[in-house]
Write an enzyme that holds these catalytic residues in place. Structure first.
Site, PDB file in Angstrom:
ATOM      1  N   GLN A  89     -30.954 -99.880  87.969  1.00 11.92           N
ATOM      2  CA  GLN A  89     -31.868-100.918  88.439  1.00 11.92           C
ATOM      3  C   GLN A  89     -33.166-100.209  88.779  1.00 11.92           C
ATOM      4  OE1 GLN A  89     -29.076-103.028  91.231  1.00 11.92           O
ATOM      5  NE2 GLN A  89     -30.126-104.786  90.359  1.00 11.92           N
ATOM      6  N   SER A  90     -34.283-100.897  88.594  1.00 14.90           N
ATOM      7  CA  SER A  90     -35.582-100.236  88.622  1.00 14.90           C
ATOM      8  C   SER A  90     -36.123 -99.874  89.992  1.00 14.90           C
ATOM      9  CB  SER A  90     -36.618-101.099  87.900  1.00 14.90           C
ATOM     10  OG  SER A  90     -36.281-101.199  86.549  1.00 14.90           O
ATOM     11  N   SER A  91     -35.620-100.458  91.042  1.00 12.37           N
ATOM     12  CA  SER A  91     -36.186-100.146  92.356  1.00 12.37           C
ATOM     13  C   SER A  91     -35.093-100.203  93.423  1.00 12.37           C
ATOM     14  CB  SER A  91     -37.307-101.132  92.713  1.00 12.37           C
ATOM     15  OG  SER A  91     -36.769-102.416  92.976  1.00 12.37           O
TER      16      SER A  91
END
Length: 196
Positions: free
Chosen positions: A22-24
């Site tokens: 997941q990106s963040s």
């Protein structure tokens, strides 16, 4: 996902890799269901014929964005294992989102084609030696990249519109809150107390 005739004993004799990302950090905290579903793909690989010991989960990129050239150790490990011929299949919720830009995704697809590595997601099993599967994944990858561009543009436009109205709010430091548009000291005494 269901077993496919594309999955052979050769594929099952190598690792099934579940790539979790997941990106963040915010996405990891707020969207825990997505993380749980990604980890659940290990059980899916077992249902599709891999032994439990033949499933590897790579989750080093949780909370690490691929934007702006950030190095992602998990993705690097995934590519290395594919290059060494250790991987029979890569599992993801949406395999078109395994990489963050089309060049990176194209490289993954080419390496998977050369090493006979399948890609598996909710839509199916993709064999990169099949021109139709390559075409479909290439289109999905391009659409995914375009979608990210459009979403970024919408978010930026919304911030600009709020700024023009004088309503743009940035996150405040701990101990401060907004009150009718004004920044004030947080009225909660526990927040104002110094920590020891």
């Amino acid at each position: 996902m269901k077993a496919s005739s594309k999955i052979t004993a050769s594929h099952r004799g190598r690792l099934a890799v579940v790539y979790v990302r997941q990106s963040s950090v915010v996405q990891v905290r707020v969207h825990g269901e997505s993380t749980t579903r990604q980890y659940g793909l290990a059980a899916t690989a077992v249902e599709m014929g891999w032994s439990p010991g033949g499933v590897l989960t790579i989750d080093a990129d949780l909370g690490v964005s691929g934007r702006f050239g950030a190095h992602r150790d998990g993705f690097t490990e995934l590519l290395a294992r594919v290059c060494r011929g250790e991987v029979g299949a890569i599992f993801g919720l949406e395999v078109s989102r395994l990489a963050r830009w089309s060049g990176e995704f194209a490289r993954l697809l080419e390496l998977a084609r050369l090493t006979d590595t399948l890609l598996v997601d909710a839509d199916g099993v993709y064999d990169l030696s099949d021109v139709n599967d390559r075409l479909l994944l290439g289109l999905k990858g391009s659409m995914s990249e375009a979608e990210l561009h459009l979403l970024t543009g919408r978010l930026h436009g919304a911030k600009l519109a709020a700024a023009h109205r004088g309503e743009l709010r940035s996150p405040l430091a701990v101990g401060f809150v907004y009150d009718d548009g004004e920044v004030i000291v947080d009225p909660d005494e526990q927040v104002r107390q110094p920590t020891s």
